[in-house]
Design a protein around this motif. Structure first.
Motif, PDB file in Angstrom:
ATOM      1  N   GLY A 120     -34.742  20.373 -15.587  1.00  0.00           N
ATOM      2  CA  GLY A 120     -35.185  21.264 -16.623  1.00  0.00           C
ATOM      3  C   GLY A 120     -33.937  21.785 -17.494  1.00  0.00           C
ATOM      4  O   GLY A 120     -34.308  22.221 -18.741  1.00  0.00           O
ATOM      5  N   LEU A 121     -32.604  22.008 -17.020  1.00  0.00           N
ATOM      6  CA  LEU A 121     -31.617  22.348 -17.879  1.00  0.00           C
ATOM      7  C   LEU A 121     -31.532  21.372 -18.791  1.00  0.00           C
ATOM      8  O   LEU A 121     -31.182  21.642 -20.128  1.00  0.00           O
ATOM      9  N   HIS A 122     -31.597  19.916 -18.588  1.00  0.00           N
ATOM     10  CA  HIS A 122     -31.063  18.996 -19.731  1.00  0.00           C
ATOM     11  C   HIS A 122     -32.266  19.102 -20.865  1.00  0.00           C
ATOM     12  O   HIS A 122     -31.910  19.158 -21.997  1.00  0.00           O
ATOM     13  N   ASP A 123     -33.652  19.426 -20.284  1.00  0.00           N
ATOM     14  CA  ASP A 123     -34.523  19.216 -21.112  1.00  0.00           C
ATOM     15  C   ASP A 123     -34.550  20.429 -22.152  1.00  0.00           C
ATOM     16  O   ASP A 123     -35.328  20.528 -22.985  1.00  0.00           O
ATOM     17  N   SER A 124     -33.913  21.753 -21.751  1.00  0.00           N
ATOM     18  CA  SER A 124     -34.169  22.898 -22.351  1.00  0.00           C
ATOM     19  C   SER A 124     -33.129  22.471 -23.686  1.00  0.00           C
ATOM     20  O   SER A 124     -32.993  23.535 -24.606  1.00  0.00           O
ATOM     21  N   ASN A 125     -32.318  21.638 -23.867  1.00  0.00           N
ATOM     22  CA  ASN A 125     -31.217  21.600 -24.914  1.00  0.00           C
ATOM     23  C   ASN A 125     -30.304  22.599 -24.801  1.00  0.00           C
ATOM     24  O   ASN A 125     -30.116  22.767 -26.171  1.00  0.00           O
ATOM     25  N   MET A 126     -29.909  23.373 -24.021  1.00  0.00           N
ATOM     26  CA  MET A 126     -29.279  24.311 -24.047  1.00  0.00           C
ATOM     27  C   MET A 126     -27.496  23.841 -24.104  1.00  0.00           C
ATOM     28  O   MET A 126     -26.802  24.469 -24.710  1.00  0.00           O
ATOM     29  N   LEU A 127     -27.400  22.567 -23.632  1.00  0.00           N
ATOM     30  CA  LEU A 127     -26.238  21.988 -23.481  1.00  0.00           C
ATOM     31  C   LEU A 127     -25.630  21.603 -24.793  1.00  0.00           C
ATOM     32  O   LEU A 127     -26.636  20.623 -25.452  1.00  0.00           O
ATOM     33  N   ARG A 128     -24.387  21.611 -25.080  1.00  0.00           N
ATOM     34  CA  ARG A 128     -23.909  20.983 -26.335  1.00  0.00           C
ATOM     35  C   ARG A 128     -24.092  19.560 -26.300  1.00  0.00           C
ATOM     36  O   ARG A 128     -24.503  19.057 -27.524  1.00  0.00           O
ATOM     37  N   GLN A 129     -23.936  18.815 -25.447  1.00  0.00           N
ATOM     38  CA  GLN A 129     -24.411  17.341 -25.548  1.00  0.00           C
ATOM     39  C   GLN A 129     -25.608  16.977 -25.708  1.00  0.00           C
ATOM     40  O   GLN A 129     -26.221  15.817 -26.119  1.00  0.00           O
ATOM     41  N   PHE A 130     -26.749  17.756 -25.733  1.00  0.00           N
ATOM     42  CA  PHE A 130     -28.119  17.957 -26.030  1.00  0.00           C
ATOM     43  C   PHE A 130     -28.612  18.661 -27.328  1.00  0.00           C
ATOM     44  O   PHE A 130     -29.618  18.843 -27.540  1.00  0.00           O
ATOM     45  N   GLY A 131     -27.432  19.007 -28.273  1.00  0.00           N
ATOM     46  CA  GLY A 131     -27.646  19.745 -29.281  1.00  0.00           C
ATOM     47  C   GLY A 131     -27.937  21.356 -29.066  1.00  0.00           C
ATOM     48  O   GLY A 131     -28.047  22.090 -30.048  1.00  0.00           O
ATOM     49  N   GLY A 132     -27.345  21.838 -27.935  1.00  0.00           N
ATOM     50  CA  GLY A 132     -27.273  23.057 -27.881  1.00  0.00           C
ATOM     51  C   GLY A 132     -25.997  23.920 -27.880  1.00  0.00           C
ATOM     52  O   GLY A 132     -25.024  23.161 -28.290  1.00  0.00           O
ATOM     53  N   PRO A 133     -25.706  25.125 -27.784  1.00  0.00           N
ATOM     54  CA  PRO A 133     -24.712  25.766 -28.125  1.00  0.00           C
ATOM     55  C   PRO A 133     -23.375  25.969 -26.766  1.00  0.00           C
ATOM     56  O   PRO A 133     -22.544  26.426 -27.006  1.00  0.00           O
ATOM     57  N   LEU A 134     -24.134  25.728 -25.517  1.00  0.00           N
ATOM     58  CA  LEU A 134     -23.281  25.931 -24.459  1.00  0.00           C
ATOM     59  C   LEU A 134     -22.617  24.552 -23.993  1.00  0.00           C
ATOM     60  O   LEU A 134     -23.235  23.636 -23.894  1.00  0.00           O
ATOM     61  N   GLN A 135     -21.342  24.742 -23.545  1.00  0.00           N
ATOM     62  CA  GLN A 135     -20.462  23.685 -23.089  1.00  0.00           C
ATOM     63  C   GLN A 135     -20.687  23.581 -21.563  1.00  0.00           C
ATOM     64  O   GLN A 135     -20.434  24.748 -20.870  1.00  0.00           O
ATOM     65  N   LEU A 136     -20.980  22.453 -21.143  1.00  0.00           N
ATOM     66  CA  LEU A 136     -21.153  22.222 -19.748  1.00  0.00           C
ATOM     67  C   LEU A 136     -19.696  22.586 -18.788  1.00  0.00           C
ATOM     68  O   LEU A 136     -19.081  21.768 -19.086  1.00  0.00           O
ATOM     69  N   VAL A 137     -19.717  23.133 -17.696  1.00  0.00           N
ATOM     70  CA  VAL A 137     -18.606  23.117 -16.859  1.00  0.00           C
ATOM     71  C   VAL A 137     -19.485  22.589 -15.592  1.00  0.00           C
ATOM     72  O   VAL A 137     -20.242  23.143 -15.088  1.00  0.00           O
ATOM     73  N   ASP A 138     -19.132  21.395 -15.249  1.00  0.00           N
ATOM     74  CA  ASP A 138     -20.030  20.650 -14.403  1.00  0.00           C
ATOM     75  C   ASP A 138     -19.489  21.023 -12.821  1.00  0.00           C
ATOM     76  O   ASP A 138     -18.938  20.016 -12.216  1.00  0.00           O
ATOM     77  N   ILE A 139     -20.148  22.061 -12.391  1.00  0.00           N
ATOM     78  CA  ILE A 139     -19.700  22.240 -10.787  1.00  0.00           C
ATOM     79  C   ILE A 139     -20.253  21.514 -10.055  1.00  0.00           C
ATOM     80  O   ILE A 139     -19.541  21.257  -9.068  1.00  0.00           O
ATOM     81  N   GLY A 140     -21.379  20.868 -10.277  1.00  0.00           N
ATOM     82  CA  GLY A 140     -22.054  20.008  -9.407  1.00  0.00           C
ATOM     83  C   GLY A 140     -21.157  18.870  -9.086  1.00  0.00           C
ATOM     84  O   GLY A 140     -20.853  18.367  -8.076  1.00  0.00           O
ATOM     85  N   SER A 141     -20.482  18.221 -10.249  1.00  0.00           N
ATOM     86  CA  SER A 141     -19.682  17.086 -10.133  1.00  0.00           C
ATOM     87  C   SER A 141     -18.418  17.490  -9.365  1.00  0.00           C
ATOM     88  O   SER A 141     -18.056  16.751  -8.438  1.00  0.00           O
ATOM     89  N   LEU A 142     -18.056  18.592  -9.378  1.00  0.00           N
ATOM     90  CA  LEU A 142     -16.678  19.015  -8.893  1.00  0.00           C
ATOM     91  C   LEU A 142     -16.890  19.255  -7.365  1.00  0.00           C
ATOM     92  O   LEU A 142     -15.848  18.777  -6.603  1.00  0.00           O
TER      93      LEU A 142
END
Length: 181
Positions: A120-142
């Protein structure tokens, strides 16, 4: 420097916060936000979560001098002062289901459900890598890298995970500031 922590556990709370910025014309220089865990636990509907993220993305346009949807590639001109905040999205941590401390959390906060929320997050296009304005801080990976040795309840992690996230944000701000010189 003024730092505000605003408890906004649901995406709708974040959307309201952004709308308040627009109404008061007081905009932050830096905005770090994230949501999902409370939604999984109390609403448990990934489609609703995705819809609320799209609404948040739409409301974030008021913070940006240029909308990525408008097709405008150049700077905004005229007598209006343009300030663009730095926007970060904190991804949900990796959940260790066996360590979650209530039966409700163990039932609702599954790997499958977390995956649906991440989609849902990726499909929302909120993240910069998907054309959105927000840069991801990947706490999930950390948190995944740190593993169960870094959490007592399978959800909240030791400071080292969040400190790494802060370093990622600070490095991104440093890189961005040098690019603007």
């Amino acid at each position: 420097m003024k730092l505000d922590f605003i408890w906004a556990p649901y995406t709708t709370n974040l959307t309201n916060l952004v709308m308040d910025f627009e109404q008061t014309h007081v905009y932050p220089d830096l905005l770090v936000m994230g949501s999902g865990l409370w939604h999984i636990l109390h609403i448990t509907n990934a489609l609703d979560y995705g819809d609320s993220l799209r609404l948040l993305r739409s409301s974030l346009r008021s913070l940006l001098p240029i909308s990525s949807d408008s097709g405008t590639d150049g700077p905004v001109t005229g007598s209006v002062s343009v300030r663009s905040p730095h926007l970060f999205w904190l991804a949900m941590p990796t959940l260790v289901n066996s360590m979650l401390n209530t039966p409700e959390k163990k039932e609702k906060m599954t790997i499958l459900m977390c995956g649906e929320y991440e989609r849902g997050l990726h499909d929302s296009n909120m993240l910069r890598q998907f054309g959105g304005p927000l840069q991801l801080v990947d706490i999930g990976s950390l948190s995944w890298s740190c593993g169960s040795r870094c959490t007592e309840d399978g959800m909240h992690y030791d400071g080292v995970v969040y400190e790494a996230g802060v370093h990622i944000m600070l490095n991104a701000l440093l890189i961005e500031s040098h690019q603007k010189l």
